[in-house]
Write an enzyme that holds these catalytic residues in place. Structure first.
Site, PDB file in Angstrom:
ATOM      1  CB  ALA A  24      26.847  48.049  30.497  1.00 25.17           C
ATOM      2  CB  CYS A  25      29.851  51.367  27.937  1.00 24.06           C
ATOM      3  SG  CYS A  25      31.182  52.503  27.599  1.00 24.06           S
ATOM      4  N   PRO A  26      31.994  50.547  30.458  1.00 23.89           N
ATOM      5  CG  PRO A  26      33.932  51.234  31.634  1.00 23.89           C
ATOM      6  CD  PRO A  26      32.427  51.017  31.789  1.00 23.89           C
TER       7      PRO A  26
ATOM      8  CG  ASP B 152      26.927  48.409  25.525  1.00 25.74           C
ATOM      9  OD1 ASP B 152      25.908  49.042  25.187  1.00 25.74           O
ATOM     10  OD2 ASP B 152      27.886  48.931  26.115  1.00 25.74           O
TER      11      ASP B 152
ATOM     12  CG  ASP C 211      31.844  52.689  23.287  1.00 23.96           C
ATOM     13  OD1 ASP C 211      31.692  53.870  22.904  1.00 23.96           O
ATOM     14  OD2 ASP C 211      31.234  52.203  24.255  1.00 23.96           O
TER      15      ASP C 211
END
Length: 75
Positions: free
Chosen positions: A13-15, A40, A46
């Protein structure tokens, strides 16, 4: 599309996809292409924003069975 390296960030998942992409790109030569595989959904915006802000080029994006694929050329 031909890529010089493939980075698998599926399940992260981010980041983390950005963090790992940045690390891999730092090890690559200008003009080389990195293929990134992510799951994701946030990676779409992103990675596009990251490539633009860092002077790299987002060449292509695709989705294959829930896996997002990106090709970024190092600028």
């Amino acid at each position: 599309m031909n890529a010089d390296k493939v980075l698998d960030v599926k399940g992260l998942a981010c980041p983390m996809p950005i963090v790992k992409t940045k690390k891999q790109m730092n090890e690559m030569q200008q003009g080389q292409v990195l293929e990134i595989h992510a799951t994701d959904q946030g990676a779409k915006s992103d990675l596009t924003a990251w490539a633009k802000s860092t002077g790299n080029e987002m060449l292509e994006q695709a989705e294959d069975g829930g896996v997002l694929k990106f090709w970024i050329r190092k600028g």
